[in-house]
Enzyme design. Structure first.
Site, PDB file in Angstrom:
ATOM      1  CE1 TYR A   1      12.615  -7.361  32.841  1.00 18.94           C
ATOM      2  CE2 TYR A   1      10.701  -8.584  33.607  1.00 18.94           C
ATOM      3  CZ  TYR A   1      11.374  -7.386  33.438  1.00 18.94           C
ATOM      4  OH  TYR A   1      10.799  -6.223  33.876  1.00 18.94           O
TER       5      TYR A   1
ATOM      6  CG  HIS B   1       6.527  -2.300  32.792  1.00 20.93           C
ATOM      7  ND1 HIS B   1       6.944  -1.363  31.873  1.00 20.93           N
ATOM      8  CD2 HIS B   1       5.185  -2.432  32.610  1.00 20.93           C
ATOM      9  CE1 HIS B   1       5.903  -0.951  31.160  1.00 20.93           C
ATOM     10  NE2 HIS B   1       4.831  -1.580  31.602  1.00 20.93           N
TER      11      HIS B   1
ATOM     12  NE  ARG C   1      11.625  -1.626  34.460  1.00 25.76           N
ATOM     13  CZ  ARG C   1      11.417  -2.682  33.664  1.00 25.76           C
ATOM     14  NH1 ARG C   1      10.897  -2.534  32.475  1.00 25.76           N
ATOM     15  NH2 ARG C   1      11.747  -3.889  34.081  1.00 25.76           N
TER      16      ARG C   1
END
Length: 421
Positions: free
Chosen positions: A302, A293, A289
């Site tokens: 993160y 998200h 990805r």
């Protein structure tokens, strides 16, 4: 090394019984590696565009000629353009949210283009590329995200259920549908798309049990994009995700999800197996990805930039473009034509999105029940009186109130049953 026959081919599994520590797994992830050490991963196109031969899968894409490869390339370019345009629309306030698929184009196109029209897809919210391949109207891709409807498209028009936001729930829906296919005597197949994070949900495990028990013609297509929002896959899957399915009695295969040709090959094999009565197959497409998200997420909080750059070198579109260019199939004029089509599609998407109008307030009560219902009538009456408090003396009453009256007449509700407003 020992071997286990847990896929359509033979999968190698090492004898290590000790799992790496969470810290070690995090180190692996931040290197941006494919985690290919423990289990064979099917790959037909390398990141630099070289064609590999694999006797297990070559025959499944032997019919994919030059024009079909160019069509797959075009699909991926157009889908990426749709995705970036939708992301821009959200950033500009035209959409409430958008779940980007950037980087996952090969996984969605390779599998989506392998399906027949009578196969039925059950997806999560990220499979807009699959929806495009199924023939979804461009505006339908953004209706839900603009908040103008509770659904996006007619599922029976394109044989694809509207996106499931409840993580993993669609795997049960696909399994149930597949059992129905069996009862009908059809050779169609149900396909469930979900992410690596969904494999931790009970719904997915229950679906695997039912599918194995009834030998249902269903494909479980897991797009392992390495992150379940902010949780890296190695923290919830200490072994490759594809290794889970054999425990349920379901054969599995792990494929390079950035290789559109390999994805198509393994999907075709799984479809053929299901059509022939062989039951379910689990496919783990290892991809990444590249974006957040959703547009509400900030992945820089993160994950490391170096990880993203490592995966950028495995880009699915650049990979196929390199292969086509090396064979003289992608001259500048063809590439420019594909880009022009992608821009035209993006413009159509934008125009369709902006043209969407908010539904009337009272429309929230439409289609809740097929007929008259006193409880719903009472709620509608309360809400209509609430709306009237916003109507000034010099303001024409909302057409929503006219809609309210029409609904009452349509449902045949007696005036005596209405509460005075």
């Amino acid at each position: 090394m020992s071997t286990e026959n847990v896929s359509a081919g033979t999968v190698s599994v090492d004898e290590r019984t000790e799992s790496p520590s969470p810290a070690e797994r995090m180190d692996d992830i931040h290197l941006g590696e494919l985690h290919l050490g423990d289990i064979d991963t099917v790959q037909l196109l390398t990141p630099d565009g070289s064609r590999l031969s694999d006797p297990r899968y070559d025959s499944w894409v032997a019919d994919v000629g030059d024009e079909q490869l160019l069509a797959l390339y075009e699909d991926m370019v157009v889908i990426r353009r749709i995705d970036t345009e939708a992301t821009a629309l959200q950033r500009q306030g035209e959409l409430g949210l958008w779940p980007p698929l950037l980087g996952q184009e090969a996984a969605q196109v390779g599998s989506g283009r392998a399906l027949r029209r009578d196969d039925f897809v059950f997806s999560s919210y990220r499979e807009n590329g699959v929806a495009y391949c199924r023939g979804a109207d461009l505006t339908d891709l953004v209706r839900v995200w603009r908040g103008t409807t509770a659904s996006g498209w007619d599922p029976y028009a394109i044989n694809m259920a509207t996106p499931q936001v409840i993580i993993g729930a669609q795997t049960l829906h696909a399994t149930g549908y597949a059992i129905g296919i069996q009862n009908d005597g059809s050779d169609a197949v149900a396909v469930a798309y979900f992410g690596d994070g969904a494999t931790s949900e009970g719904d997915v495990n229950e679906a695997l049990i039912f599918a194995a028990t009834y030998s249902a013609p269903v494909i479980f297509f897991c797009q392992n994009n390495q992150w379940a929002i902010s949780e890296p896959v190695a923290l919830q899957a200490q072994r490759p995700v594809a290794e889970r399915a054999p425990g349920f009695g379901i054969p599995s295969v792990r494929v390079d999800g950035n290789d559109v040709l390999a994805v198509m090959a393994v999907t075709r094999l799984a479809l053929d197996r299901a059509r022939g009565g062989g039951g379910p197959t689990f496919i783990e497409a290892v991809t990444y990805r590249m974006g957040p998200h959703t547009t509400a997420d900030d992945p820089t909080r993160y994950r490391d930039a170096s990880e993203v750059e490592a995966w950028r070198s495995k880009d699915p579109i650049a990979r196929l473009a390199a292969y086509l260019s090396a064979r003289g199939l992608l001259p500048d004029e063809r590439s420019e034509a594909v880009s022009a089509k992608a821009d035209a599609v993006a413009a159509e998407l934008r125009a369709g999105c902006i043209a969407l109008r908010d539904p009337e307030p009272m429309a929230v009560f439409d289609h809740v029940y097929t007929g008259a219902h006193t409880g719903l009538s009472r709620q509608r009456d309360h809400y209509s009186r609430y709306l009237r408090t916003f109507v000034g003396e010099d303001t024409t009453p909302s057409t929503a109130l006219d809609q309210h009256d029409r609904l009452d007449r349509h449902n045949g509700l007696d005036q005596q049953d209405k509460r005075a407003s």
